[in-house]
Design an enzyme around this catalytic site. Structure first.
Site, PDB file in Angstrom:
ATOM      1  N   SER A  23       0.834  -1.217   0.000  1.00 41.96           N
ATOM      2  CA  SER A  23       0.000   0.000   0.000  1.00 41.96           C
ATOM      3  C   SER A  23       0.862   1.258   0.000  1.00 41.96           C
ATOM      4  O   SER A  23       0.349   2.362   0.116  1.00 41.96           O
ATOM      5  CB  SER A  23      -0.925  -0.001   1.220  1.00 41.96           C
ATOM      6  OG  SER A  23      -0.177  -0.140   2.417  1.00 41.96           O
ATOM      7  N   ASN A 110      -2.023  -2.291  13.107  1.00 42.05           N
ATOM      8  CA  ASN A 110      -3.476  -2.076  13.055  1.00 42.05           C
ATOM      9  C   ASN A 110      -3.893  -0.783  13.766  1.00 42.05           C
ATOM     10  O   ASN A 110      -4.704  -0.021  13.243  1.00 42.05           O
ATOM     11  CB  ASN A 110      -4.217  -3.277  13.663  1.00 42.05           C
ATOM     12  CG  ASN A 110      -3.959  -4.538  12.869  1.00 42.05           C
ATOM     13  OD1 ASN A 110      -3.367  -4.478  11.792  1.00 42.05           O
ATOM     14  ND2 ASN A 110      -4.386  -5.674  13.390  1.00 42.05           N
ATOM     15  N   HIS A 156     -39.797  24.220 -11.022  1.00 47.82           N
ATOM     16  CA  HIS A 156     -39.947  23.339 -12.198  1.00 47.82           C
ATOM     17  C   HIS A 156     -39.192  23.897 -13.407  1.00 47.82           C
ATOM     18  O   HIS A 156     -39.553  23.623 -14.542  1.00 47.82           O
ATOM     19  CB  HIS A 156     -41.416  23.156 -12.582  1.00 47.82           C
ATOM     20  CG  HIS A 156     -42.309  22.823 -11.429  1.00 47.82           C
ATOM     21  ND1 HIS A 156     -42.579  21.541 -11.040  1.00 47.82           N
ATOM     22  CD2 HIS A 156     -42.971  23.632 -10.557  1.00 47.82           C
ATOM     23  CE1 HIS A 156     -43.396  21.568  -9.979  1.00 47.82           C
ATOM     24  NE2 HIS A 156     -43.627  22.827  -9.665  1.00 47.82           N
ATOM     25  N   SER A 277     -13.384  25.998 -28.078  1.00 51.29           N
ATOM     26  CA  SER A 277     -13.523  24.742 -28.819  1.00 51.29           C
ATOM     27  C   SER A 277     -12.428  24.695 -29.862  1.00 51.29           C
ATOM     28  O   SER A 277     -12.010  25.726 -30.386  1.00 51.29           O
ATOM     29  CB  SER A 277     -14.890  24.700 -29.479  1.00 51.29           C
ATOM     30  OG  SER A 277     -14.861  23.817 -30.572  1.00 51.29           O
ATOM     31  N   LYS A 283     -17.313  29.338 -29.483  1.00 49.27           N
ATOM     32  CA  LYS A 283     -17.578  28.691 -28.209  1.00 49.27           C
ATOM     33  C   LYS A 283     -16.779  29.264 -27.038  1.00 49.27           C
ATOM     34  O   LYS A 283     -15.619  29.623 -27.170  1.00 49.27           O
ATOM     35  CB  LYS A 283     -17.271  27.183 -28.295  1.00 49.27           C
ATOM     36  CG  LYS A 283     -18.214  26.413 -29.174  1.00 49.27           C
ATOM     37  CD  LYS A 283     -19.646  26.350 -28.648  1.00 49.27           C
ATOM     38  CE  LYS A 283     -19.841  25.301 -27.587  1.00 49.27           C
ATOM     39  NZ  LYS A 283     -19.735  23.928 -28.072  1.00 49.27           N
ATOM     40  N   GLU A 290     -18.632  22.148 -15.478  1.00 54.96           N
ATOM     41  CA  GLU A 290     -19.003  20.800 -15.942  1.00 54.96           C
ATOM     42  C   GLU A 290     -18.164  19.725 -15.249  1.00 54.96           C
ATOM     43  O   GLU A 290     -18.664  18.676 -14.865  1.00 54.96           O
ATOM     44  CB  GLU A 290     -18.805  20.695 -17.454  1.00 54.96           C
ATOM     45  CG  GLU A 290     -19.805  21.508 -18.245  1.00 54.96           C
ATOM     46  CD  GLU A 290     -19.415  21.564 -19.720  1.00 54.96           C
ATOM     47  OE1 GLU A 290     -19.790  20.642 -20.455  1.00 54.96           O
ATOM     48  OE2 GLU A 290     -18.718  22.507 -20.123  1.00 54.96           O
TER      49      GLU A 290
HETATM   50  N1  ARG Z   1      -1.136  -1.212   5.076  1.00 55.28           N
HETATM   51  C1  ARG Z   1      -2.063  -1.668   6.053  1.00 55.28           C
HETATM   52  C2  ARG Z   1      -3.393  -0.932   5.881  1.00 55.28           C
HETATM   53  O1  ARG Z   1      -3.377   0.071   5.271  1.00 55.28           O
HETATM   54  C3  ARG Z   1      -1.540  -1.452   7.425  1.00 55.28           C
HETATM   55  C4  ARG Z   1      -2.083  -2.369   8.459  1.00 55.28           C
HETATM   56  C5  ARG Z   1      -1.579  -3.728   8.221  1.00 55.28           C
HETATM   57  N2  ARG Z   1      -1.949  -4.608   9.243  1.00 55.28           N
HETATM   58  C6  ARG Z   1      -1.836  -5.950   9.109  1.00 55.28           C
HETATM   59  N3  ARG Z   1      -2.205  -6.660  10.081  1.00 55.28           N
HETATM   60  N4  ARG Z   1      -1.380  -6.465   7.997  1.00 55.28           N
HETATM   61  O2  ARG Z   1      -4.433  -1.346   6.357  1.00 55.28           O
END
Ligand code: ARG
Length: 458
Positions: A23, A110, A156, A277, A283, A290
């Site tokens: 990630s 976590n 409306h 445009s 235009k 938009e």
């Molecule tokens: N990259 C993980 C996330 O964004 C971090 C937590 C990972 N925890 C684990 N038990 N693998 O959620």
């Protein structure tokens, strides 16, 4: 590559599994929060005699060095790492040796990731709120400039009653005020610290969660460790608030697009906020409006994506939750960009007061006032309404407007009509008579403007 978590397994994974699992490409933007959180964690560990003060000082110094190097660009983020938490710990251990390995005591990724996102989003909320405030200032400024510019008010999308452009604009200021309120409300619930929940069950170490929470400017701590690591309500709430805000911007955009069309020509957007445009030389396209309208769909998608990801997840942490970040980051990035463009677009637009007024003169939008005129002379409203309707039909038939129909013709419908009726249906009079609180008269609109300015210290 062998992993930091090698042990139970050999920690050797397939390249494709690494890439899939990682990630760091999107969570690296939280490096500041991650490092600041770790500094508070080290301080807490020492304060509780879990590690020595000397080790904590070394860790904090090492962490602040990493932060400085990342800020200056002297240190580049290693995209081979699984996530930002692993990267920081890896660099720290490279730089400090074994002391670096002490940081992750009484902590899990976590609760660490939950902490980082809350800290990151707290800041985002402050930035978004600031931009909404800027937009309200721009809208209110325009409203004041055009507080007596008469235009047709619609229901409306049919011309209904005369209003002022200032009044119409202030309706958006009210929506945006509620958006600020929703953001503040969301921030309040978000601002509780999950650190110390650890993996899910808390810890046997004598930690002080309140100490860490107050160091990191939280109002308190999450009360249940399972909830602390698996709660992403604050992301959903923030994306809901952003979605409502985008909905407002999208409705505003839609009107801007309509108003700047040749059919309406109520406003002229500045060249700086329009495009041409490549083929049609005449235009001048309202692309910014938009795109804001278009990006609203994307933000709704972000919200739906996370809601769907979370639906059915058992407690506590599941890797699915890593999917929270791209959605919430995208929603924040998008709304900030939209708000910035919107402020400029509103600041630089001009209203074509003549065209607005002309449109207001054509739609019989003073028919209600004509009925009210008869009511004031003693006729019940329903009867007055009927007569007024017949007169509109007659005007349409004779291709004229109420203002120009001769008095004799009025009098064939009711003897109550006298020469002062023309005054009663004069658009300016119709507007200025609506002095009810929140109404369209210049005085009422000025009151709305004053109130907003006062609330936001503009
Ligand atoms: N990259 C993980 C996330 O964004 C971090 C937590 C990972 N925890 C684990 N038990 N693998 O959620």
């Amino acid at each position: 590559m062998a992993k930091m978590w090698a042990g139970r397994t050999d920690g050797v994974t397939e390249r494709i599994a690494d890439d899939f699992n990682s990630s760091i490409h999107f969570d690296s933007r939280m490096y500041r929060q991650d490092i600041t959180g770790s500094m508070a964690h080290a301080a807490m560990l020492a304060a509780q005699n879990i590690i020595s003060q000397k080790d904590a000082d070394t860790l904090i110094e090492g962490l602040s060095g990493i932060l400085a190097d990342l800020d200056s660009g002297a240190l580049a983020i290693d995209m081979e790492c699984e996530d930002i938490h692993m990267f920081v710990e890896q660099v720290l251990t490279q730089r400090l040796g074994d002391v670096g390995k002490k940081l992750h005591t009484a902590r899990s990724r976590n609760d660490q990731v939950a902490l980082d996102i809350r800290m990151y989003l707290r800041q985002e909320i402050d930035e978004i709120t600031d931009l909404v405030k800027k937009l309200i200032a721009a809208v209110t400024g325009k409203a004041e400039a055009y507080k007596d510019a008469i235009m047709p008010g619609y229901t409306h999308l049919q011309r209904a009653q005369p209003i002022t452009f200032g009044h119409h604009l202030m309706a958006y200021a009210m929506m945006l005020l509620r958006d600020m309120d929703r953001l503040a409300d969301c921030r309040k619930r978000m601002n509780l610290s999950p650190i110390g929940c650890c993996a899910l069950a808390g810890t046997t170490y004598p930690i002080d969660r309140q100490f860490e929470a107050s160091q990191l400017c939280f109002d308190g701590v999450c009360l249940n460790s399972l909830d602390g690591v698996s709660d992403r309500d604050f992301c959903v709430e923030l994306m809901s608030a952003i979605s409502v805000l985008m909905m407002h911007l999208s409705r505003f955009s839609e009107e801007i697009i309509l108003w700047s069309s040749w059919e309406f020509k109520f406003i002229e957007l500045s060249d700086a906020y329009t495009t041409g445009s490549s083929i049609m030389p005449q235009k001048k396209n309202p692309d910014m409006a938009e795109l804001v309208r278009g990006k609203t769909g994307r933000v709704y998608g972000d919200l739906m994506a996370l809601l769907t990801t979370l639906k059915g997840l058992p407690l506590a942490y599941n890797k699915d939750m890593q999917e929270d970040k791209e959605s919430i980051f995208d929603a924040c990035d998008t709304v900030k960009m939209c708000l910035k463009v919107f402020v400029g677009m509103i600041d630089t637009l001009t209203a074509n007061e003549e065209n607005m007024k002309r449109a207001a003169q054509k739609g019989f939008i003073n028919a209600t006032d004509l009925a009210d005129y008869l009511v004031k002379k003693g006729l019940p409203f329903r009867s007055a309404y009927k007569i007024s309707g017949h007169l509109v039909a007659l005007c349409i038939q004779q291709d004229t407007v109420l203002e120009e129909l001769p008095l004799e013709q009025y009098r064939t419908f009711s003897p109550l009509f006298e020469a002062d009726l023309y005054q009663a249906i004069d658009l300016k009079v119709c507007v200025e008579k609506r002095i009810s609180e929140g109404g369209t008269s210049t005085a009422s609109v000025q009151m709305q403007i004053n109130k907003v300015k006062e609330m936001l210290h503009l």
